[in-house]
Design a protein around this motif. Structure first.
Motif, PDB file in Angstrom:
ATOM      1  N   GLU A   1     -24.647 112.195  39.817  1.00  0.00           N
ATOM      2  CA  GLU A   1     -23.274 112.432  39.399  1.00  0.00           C
ATOM      3  C   GLU A   1     -23.140 113.090  38.031  1.00  0.00           C
ATOM      4  O   GLU A   1     -22.078 113.583  37.697  1.00  0.00           O
ATOM      5  CB  GLU A   1     -22.437 111.153  39.479  1.00  0.00           C
ATOM      6  CG  GLU A   1     -22.345 110.615  40.902  1.00  0.00           C
ATOM      7  CD  GLU A   1     -21.502 109.376  41.022  1.00  0.00           C
ATOM      8  OE1 GLU A   1     -20.837 108.981  40.039  1.00  0.00           O
ATOM      9  OE2 GLU A   1     -21.510 108.783  42.108  1.00  0.00           O
ATOM     10  N   VAL A   2     -24.184 113.088  37.217  1.00  0.00           N
ATOM     11  CA  VAL A   2     -24.224 113.844  35.963  1.00  0.00           C
ATOM     12  C   VAL A   2     -25.397 114.809  36.067  1.00  0.00           C
ATOM     13  O   VAL A   2     -26.294 114.632  36.890  1.00  0.00           O
ATOM     14  CB  VAL A   2     -24.370 112.937  34.717  1.00  0.00           C
ATOM     15  CG1 VAL A   2     -23.162 112.025  34.573  1.00  0.00           C
ATOM     16  CG2 VAL A   2     -25.661 112.135  34.752  1.00  0.00           C
ATOM     17  N   ALA A   3     -25.405 115.834  35.227  1.00  0.00           N
ATOM     18  CA  ALA A   3     -26.476 116.829  35.297  1.00  0.00           C
ATOM     19  C   ALA A   3     -27.797 116.294  34.763  1.00  0.00           C
ATOM     20  O   ALA A   3     -28.855 116.493  35.356  1.00  0.00           O
ATOM     21  CB  ALA A   3     -26.066 118.085  34.532  1.00  0.00           C
ATOM     22  N   LEU A   4     -27.729 115.600  33.633  1.00  0.00           N
ATOM     23  CA  LEU A   4     -28.935 115.098  32.972  1.00  0.00           C
ATOM     24  C   LEU A   4     -28.586 113.778  32.311  1.00  0.00           C
ATOM     25  O   LEU A   4     -27.553 113.660  31.651  1.00  0.00           O
ATOM     26  CB  LEU A   4     -29.410 116.102  31.915  1.00  0.00           C
ATOM     27  CG  LEU A   4     -30.716 115.781  31.221  1.00  0.00           C
ATOM     28  CD1 LEU A   4     -31.883 116.219  32.106  1.00  0.00           C
ATOM     29  CD2 LEU A   4     -30.796 116.514  29.882  1.00  0.00           C
ATOM     30  N   LYS A   5     -29.443 112.790  32.501  1.00  0.00           N
ATOM     31  CA  LYS A   5     -29.193 111.461  31.938  1.00  0.00           C
ATOM     32  C   LYS A   5     -30.336 111.113  30.992  1.00  0.00           C
ATOM     33  O   LYS A   5     -31.507 111.110  31.399  1.00  0.00           O
ATOM     34  CB  LYS A   5     -29.107 110.430  33.063  1.00  0.00           C
ATOM     35  CG  LYS A   5     -28.803 109.033  32.610  1.00  0.00           C
ATOM     36  CD  LYS A   5     -28.673 108.114  33.816  1.00  0.00           C
ATOM     37  CE  LYS A   5     -28.355 106.694  33.408  1.00  0.00           C
ATOM     38  NZ  LYS A   5     -28.280 105.819  34.575  1.00  0.00           N
TER      39      LYS A   5
END
Length: 186
Positions: free
Chosen positions: A4-8
């Motif tokens: 759900e996010v590009a990079l965590k």
């Protein structure tokens, strides 16, 4: 996996011992297994020391094998991978790929998405080992920098790429963790 996010940013990790071992590897270790470069066109300009690998054939009933990098790095890599998994993910899954990946100076991993079903099910974790200020990751059109001393999960279902415009190698330790609810037979 689509997170759900590009990079965590998974936060700080103690990768120093693994980094030292990777940086001390002879060139022959980087050249021992070229399968990844042959199978994935976007990685043809990289070098890898592969510890664990699957081509994903027969998904979800796959064969995961230990490769030549296992004897070089497993004593240091396995505890670090387990620490990251135990801190951030549900235990009881399987690591299906693990490798040190080198992007040489001036080279690019072109924009792509990881399409195989195993990439939809697994968390793709990066641990920077060596980088420079001219390395850029792009995920879903946004630029990112990964710093040594942290671990990151990348959303490999979004278009992503890496460019190394610097004079030094970019080396990351990368592994794919499939959580227990996505393992075959779960």
């Amino acid at each position: 996996m689509d997170i759900e996010v590009a990079l965590k940013d998974l936060g700080p990790v103690d990768q120093v011992a693994l980094s030292d071992a990777i940086l001390a590897l002879p060139q022959a270790a980087w050249e021992a297994n070229r399968q990844r470069q042959q199978d994935y066109d976007v990685h043809r300009r990289t070098e890898s020391v592969v510890l664990i690998f699957t081509d994903g054939e027969g998904w979800p009933d796959i064969t995961v094998s230990r490769e030549s990098g296992w004897e070089w790095l497993s004593d240091l890599a396995v505890p670090l991978m387990n620490e990251i998994v135990n801190t951030h993910y549900a235990p009881g899954g399987t690591i299906i790929r693990a490798m040190a990946a080198k992007l040489l100076p001036g080279e690019v991993i072109t924009p792509h998405r990881d399409h195989h079903p195993s990439f939809h099910s697994g968390h793709r974790i990066h641990i920077p080992i060596k980088t420079n200020t001219r390395v850029r990751y792009t995920v879903a059109g946004q630029p990112y920098r990964m710093t040594v001393g942290h671990a990151y999960e990348i959303n490999n279902q979004k278009t992503h790429s890496v460019m190394n415009k610097g004079a030094d190698d970019r080396i990351n330790f990368i592994f794919d963790y499939v959580p227990p609810d996505r393992v075959a037979g779960a």
